[in-house]
Design a protein around this motif. Sequence first.
Motif, PDB file in Angstrom:
ATOM      1  N   PHE A  51       0.875  -1.379   0.006  1.00  0.00           N
ATOM      2  CA  PHE A  51      -0.007   0.095   0.081  1.00  0.00           C
ATOM      3  C   PHE A  51       0.826   1.357  -0.164  1.00  0.00           C
ATOM      4  O   PHE A  51       0.389   2.348   0.185  1.00  0.00           O
ATOM      5  N   GLY A  52       2.123   1.126  -0.211  1.00  0.00           N
ATOM      6  CA  GLY A  52       2.955   2.232  -0.435  1.00  0.00           C
ATOM      7  C   GLY A  52       3.380   3.106   0.875  1.00  0.00           C
ATOM      8  O   GLY A  52       3.648   4.162   0.848  1.00  0.00           O
ATOM      9  N   ILE A  53       3.298   2.178   2.009  1.00  0.00           N
ATOM     10  CA  ILE A  53       3.815   2.964   3.291  1.00  0.00           C
ATOM     11  C   ILE A  53       5.146   2.632   3.375  1.00  0.00           C
ATOM     12  O   ILE A  53       5.476   1.363   3.478  1.00  0.00           O
ATOM     13  N   LYS A  54       5.740   3.470   3.893  1.00  0.00           N
ATOM     14  CA  LYS A  54       7.444   3.368   3.893  1.00  0.00           C
ATOM     15  C   LYS A  54       7.500   3.391   5.438  1.00  0.00           C
ATOM     16  O   LYS A  54       6.833   3.695   6.343  1.00  0.00           O
ATOM     17  N   ASP A  55       8.750   2.563   5.725  1.00  0.00           N
ATOM     18  CA  ASP A  55       9.397   2.474   7.333  1.00  0.00           C
ATOM     19  C   ASP A  55       9.095   3.853   7.969  1.00  0.00           C
ATOM     20  O   ASP A  55       8.624   3.763   8.984  1.00  0.00           O
ATOM     21  N   THR A  56       9.477   4.819   7.288  1.00  0.00           N
ATOM     22  CA  THR A  56       9.812   6.322   8.032  1.00  0.00           C
ATOM     23  C   THR A  56       8.300   6.718   8.211  1.00  0.00           C
ATOM     24  O   THR A  56       8.288   7.707   8.810  1.00  0.00           O
ATOM     25  N   ASP A  57       7.243   6.226   7.643  1.00  0.00           N
ATOM     26  CA  ASP A  57       5.958   6.752   7.837  1.00  0.00           C
ATOM     27  C   ASP A  57       5.241   5.931   9.176  1.00  0.00           C
ATOM     28  O   ASP A  57       4.568   6.548   9.667  1.00  0.00           O
ATOM     29  N   ILE A  58       6.056   5.234   9.800  1.00  0.00           N
ATOM     30  CA  ILE A  58       5.496   4.431  10.882  1.00  0.00           C
ATOM     31  C   ILE A  58       6.043   5.001  12.111  1.00  0.00           C
ATOM     32  O   ILE A  58       7.364   4.974  12.179  1.00  0.00           O
ATOM     33  N   PHE A  59       5.542   5.208  13.150  1.00  0.00           N
ATOM     34  CA  PHE A  59       5.698   5.725  14.323  1.00  0.00           C
ATOM     35  C   PHE A  59       5.515   4.916  15.667  1.00  0.00           C
ATOM     36  O   PHE A  59       4.345   4.387  15.809  1.00  0.00           O
ATOM     37  N   VAL A  60       6.494   4.037  16.098  1.00  0.00           N
ATOM     38  CA  VAL A  60       6.051   3.047  17.291  1.00  0.00           C
ATOM     39  C   VAL A  60       5.678   3.700  18.624  1.00  0.00           C
ATOM     40  O   VAL A  60       6.439   4.911  18.821  1.00  0.00           O
ATOM     41  N   SER A  61       4.814   3.430  19.390  1.00  0.00           N
ATOM     42  CA  SER A  61       4.368   4.225  20.594  1.00  0.00           C
ATOM     43  C   SER A  61       4.224   3.193  21.536  1.00  0.00           C
ATOM     44  O   SER A  61       4.191   1.914  21.365  1.00  0.00           O
ATOM     45  N   ASP A  62       3.653   3.859  22.659  1.00  0.00           N
ATOM     46  CA  ASP A  62       3.172   2.763  23.898  1.00  0.00           C
ATOM     47  C   ASP A  62       1.707   2.511  23.836  1.00  0.00           C
ATOM     48  O   ASP A  62       1.161   2.203  24.897  1.00  0.00           O
ATOM     49  N   GLY A  63       1.127   2.908  22.718  1.00  0.00           N
ATOM     50  CA  GLY A  63      -0.217   2.546  22.435  1.00  0.00           C
ATOM     51  C   GLY A  63      -1.249   3.475  21.579  1.00  0.00           C
ATOM     52  O   GLY A  63      -0.870   4.656  21.571  1.00  0.00           O
ATOM     53  N   ALA A  64      -2.112   2.847  21.367  1.00  0.00           N
ATOM     54  CA  ALA A  64      -3.366   3.797  20.284  1.00  0.00           C
ATOM     55  C   ALA A  64      -3.544   4.747  20.878  1.00  0.00           C
ATOM     56  O   ALA A  64      -4.023   5.924  20.408  1.00  0.00           O
ATOM     57  N   LYS A  65      -4.287   4.629  22.088  1.00  0.00           N
ATOM     58  CA  LYS A  65      -4.853   5.539  23.046  1.00  0.00           C
ATOM     59  C   LYS A  65      -3.986   6.767  23.336  1.00  0.00           C
ATOM     60  O   LYS A  65      -4.513   7.917  23.077  1.00  0.00           O
ATOM     61  N   CYS A  66      -2.885   6.555  23.534  1.00  0.00           N
ATOM     62  CA  CYS A  66      -1.750   7.462  23.909  1.00  0.00           C
ATOM     63  C   CYS A  66      -1.544   8.464  22.621  1.00  0.00           C
ATOM     64  O   CYS A  66      -1.370   9.748  22.735  1.00  0.00           O
ATOM     65  N   ASP A  67      -1.448   7.566  21.376  1.00  0.00           N
ATOM     66  CA  ASP A  67      -1.133   8.193  20.068  1.00  0.00           C
ATOM     67  C   ASP A  67      -2.442   9.462  19.806  1.00  0.00           C
ATOM     68  O   ASP A  67      -2.226  10.218  19.184  1.00  0.00           O
ATOM     69  N   ILE A  68      -3.515   8.829  20.131  1.00  0.00           N
ATOM     70  CA  ILE A  68      -4.923   9.560  19.861  1.00  0.00           C
ATOM     71  C   ILE A  68      -4.492  11.087  20.659  1.00  0.00           C
ATOM     72  O   ILE A  68      -4.748  12.062  19.895  1.00  0.00           O
ATOM     73  N   SER A  69      -3.967  11.101  21.738  1.00  0.00           N
ATOM     74  CA  SER A  69      -3.947  12.502  22.280  1.00  0.00           C
ATOM     75  C   SER A  69      -2.681  13.091  21.974  1.00  0.00           C
ATOM     76  O   SER A  69      -2.883  14.226  21.793  1.00  0.00           O
ATOM     77  N   ARG A  70      -1.690  12.381  21.359  1.00  0.00           N
ATOM     78  CA  ARG A  70      -0.595  13.178  20.682  1.00  0.00           C
ATOM     79  C   ARG A  70      -1.025  13.687  19.650  1.00  0.00           C
ATOM     80  O   ARG A  70      -0.740  14.848  19.146  1.00  0.00           O
ATOM     81  N   LEU A  71      -2.230  12.944  18.914  1.00  0.00           N
ATOM     82  CA  LEU A  71      -2.164  13.570  17.235  1.00  0.00           C
ATOM     83  C   LEU A  71      -3.290  14.843  17.885  1.00  0.00           C
ATOM     84  O   LEU A  71      -3.058  15.781  17.118  1.00  0.00           O
ATOM     85  N   GLN A  72      -4.039  15.012  19.023  1.00  0.00           N
ATOM     86  CA  GLN A  72      -4.724  16.000  19.150  1.00  0.00           C
ATOM     87  C   GLN A  72      -3.853  17.186  19.329  1.00  0.00           C
ATOM     88  O   GLN A  72      -4.274  18.170  19.146  1.00  0.00           O
ATOM     89  N   LEU A  73      -2.760  16.811  20.139  1.00  0.00           N
ATOM     90  CA  LEU A  73      -1.833  17.899  20.536  1.00  0.00           C
ATOM     91  C   LEU A  73      -1.240  18.511  18.993  1.00  0.00           C
ATOM     92  O   LEU A  73      -0.783  19.851  18.849  1.00  0.00           O
TER      93      LEU A  73
END
Lengths: 471, 471
Positions: free
Chosen positions: B160-182
């Motif tokens: 689907f054309g997603i590159k390694d560098t497009d991916i950000f590993v984290s401590d969980g999707a819930k935490c990422d949702i708040s970071r996206l809101q920031l």
Amino acid sequence: MSIWNYVVTAHKPTNVTHSCVGNFTNPHDINLIIAPMTNSAKTSLVCKRSGLIRSIAEPMEKTVYTTKVLRNGNIAKLQAGYLFPEIGRRRSAHMQKYPDANVISLGIGDTTEPIPEVITSAMAQRAQALSTIEGYSGYGAEQGEKVLRAALARTFYGDFGIKDTDIFVSDGAKCDISRLQLVFGSNVTIAVQDPSYPAYVDSSVIVGQTGSFEKDVQKYGKIEYMKCLPENDFFPDLLSVPRTDIIFFCSPNNPTGAAATRKQMKELVAFAKANGSIIIYDSAYAIYMSDDNPKSIYEIPGAREVAIETASFSKYAGFTGVRLGWTVVPDELRFSDGFPVANDFNRIMCTCFNGASNIAQAGGLACLSPEGLKAMYGVVEFYKENTKIIVDTFTSLGFQVYGGRNAPYVWVRFPGRKSWDIFAEILEKAHIVTTPGSGFGPGGEGFIRVSAFGHRENIVEAARRLKSLYK
Amino acid sequence: MSIWNYVVTAHKPTNVTHSCVGNFTNPHDINLIIAPMTNSAKTSLVCKRSGLIRSIAEPMEKTVYTTKVLRNGNIAKLQAGYLFPEIGRRRSAHMQKYPDANVISLGIGDTTEPIPEVITSAMAQRAQALSTIEGYSGYGAEQGEKVLRAALARTFYGDFGIKDTDIFVSDGAKCDISRLQLVFGSNVTIAVQDPSYPAYVDSSVIVGQTGSFEKDVQKYGKIEYMKCLPENDFFPDLLSVPRTDIIFFCSPNNPTGAAATRKQMKELVAFAKANGSIIIYDSAYAIYMSDDNPKSIYEIPGAREVAIETASFSKYAGFTGVRLGWTVVPDELRFSDGFPVANDFNRIMCTCFNGASNIAQAGGLACLSPEGLKAMYGVVEFYKENTKIIVDTFTSLGFQVYGGRNAPYVWVRFPGRKSWDIFAEILEKAHIVTTPGSGFGPGGEGFIRVSAFGHRENIVEAARRLKSLYK
């Protein structure tokens, strides 16, 4: 005047490619867009000189789609990449340039020594147990495991009235600082020590507490920068500091290594109390204290009503990669309407966080066992010996040297010089990465921070090279 | 009328003590302050009936110090505790009331089965290696380890054309949702499926994107709630949805279990593109898909220009306590000025986060090995069998049952009844914890969500009790 859309691609000397899209009346304007991307005007000029900027003068309407979502103005205010990734980029560029150099990193403050076996075994056991029915556990409490909260309260705050329930376990103090900013929101005013750990200022900008960056003074509007220089014993002149809602205070300080005395901390607490301010006290380096200063702000009577304390296993037990910290929010701490600050911090921990890794928490608990504590202090002692080597080196060369006694950081003054120039000189000539003092605020200009985290042979070799460079 | 200050302490039946301070004209008003603290008006009434509320009518000026820091108005808008901790509290209260009951939890969606040994061994090895010079590692890249980012790109986004560098590993999707809101800040508008996972709405309130909670419609002002009911096949009628900057979209959906078809997802992407909106696509349950629907939004051509995708190892590999997730921000995704969204997300990850635990990342990598994938799918298959048991149970009882085929959640309709009443009935009479549908938004009223995470014997026993209750 016609406006064109260009697709611009810049190759930095590091082979890192940055590309961006923008509206330009003139290809020279690409500097304006490349500079924030590479996070440094200097880098973009280097690119230009190398002739490596290519601009493709095609109308891009069909080529590049953009959404209609406006970029967040607060994030756009941030001036550069977060300091430490920026240093990492410069280090990579240097290694590219000198592939055979033995680069020694005394920059980012990253722990290097193995974690004592008593601690890693506990983590390995917990990890392995997750494959059994009895040992498996799913979601933990967002505030951390009870037994760990109790051990933290007992070990570090035994006599200071801090309860288990005042302690929130997390994935690190830096993360907690941002979560605390979410608690307070965009309408509070803040003060920081100048210089200070950049996460305070950057997270403040992100949540919208500040004005724009003022280039002439190298400060963001609406932040109160409390100058901490050798001239005032690295402690702000509180009589001249205006009231703010929040006061970030790090002691032992990163980057200066200065630790506040009991008398100074009493002054700070009294100042906060008189103003109705909240202190966010960062004690990440308290374990490195050699002098008889308080290790926790809660040693000061009354502090529970005005102070939050953040702390971390990162520099205590080499958990920089394992990720474990904690924050203390005493239930005595109240907003102006009497509402407990801890309730709102708890809400943020439950909504924007999901608990620290259970394996890391097992490691934290092992750190606080009698064997774990002994092992942990052993590693700290090793880094303190490193610190002494660095202090002695710069002192013997005639520099003004600060810090080091109560923190793993040595703060060295280079009167009349720019921090980034010193950083570049030491990197170029001695292959040693340091941290430019100005990265911590305008009050750090003319200093560099040298971290004592490193294998002994690297510290000794760094000392040799520095003696050769500055003899 | 005189206003008094009271210190109020409420003991809930669970022995959890809540205390607070406020201005009251009348002791009866303590309800007003106890309700938000205990997060439920009902709980406070229980307290009252038990006669356990004590009010101490002393002027408190000298007793309780308050700072002058105003409570953040955005957090004050939040109506109740975050849903799942609230359910945890009710569960604890029930266990207090029936200490001998075998309470079965099909509420919070917490994994119960051991993590396959091939995965825990990798974590144990990584933990143990941290005690050696060769195996020790400190700060990792904030974006995650390169090898893990590459494995995620290869495993889930290969075509689907997603590159390694497009991916950000984290401590969980819930935490990422708040970071996206920031990242997006307070000035964007958002839409959510109604019902939906509460973290989208709550994090939106916290960063200040919304108006106040409007009790009559059970919605926050300025949020667009896209009704998803059986009547519209759980897919919003996009013709009637106004443009917003951000569209949160979870598929397979939590809580309804509905998965969008390829045709529906094409419509969604086209809708976003026409409006210049950004979709935040939550694919946390994609591995549970049985039907032939897309598992990633990037299967839809053009999605890289309009969509972010969050995902997690929590429900894939039982990592709810280990904490590991990832977020994809393609570099094709741009703000209106052409600036890459990924650059700002990266800045937030570097400033407000410090990388996922290195031990958890070793586990994630093991999940993506051939043996790991096989083992992971084995556990998922087990939960899918659980799901079928629950679906069959409610179906046999004549209920309208949704979800279950593509998600570990079963969504059951109780026409004309209130979700919290059904929740209370099932807890009281069958000692089973479910999740009230209205906790996910007004569109969930009249439903309960039943989670399929559980040991088999508990699922079978729950089925038996439900058949007995609703026969």
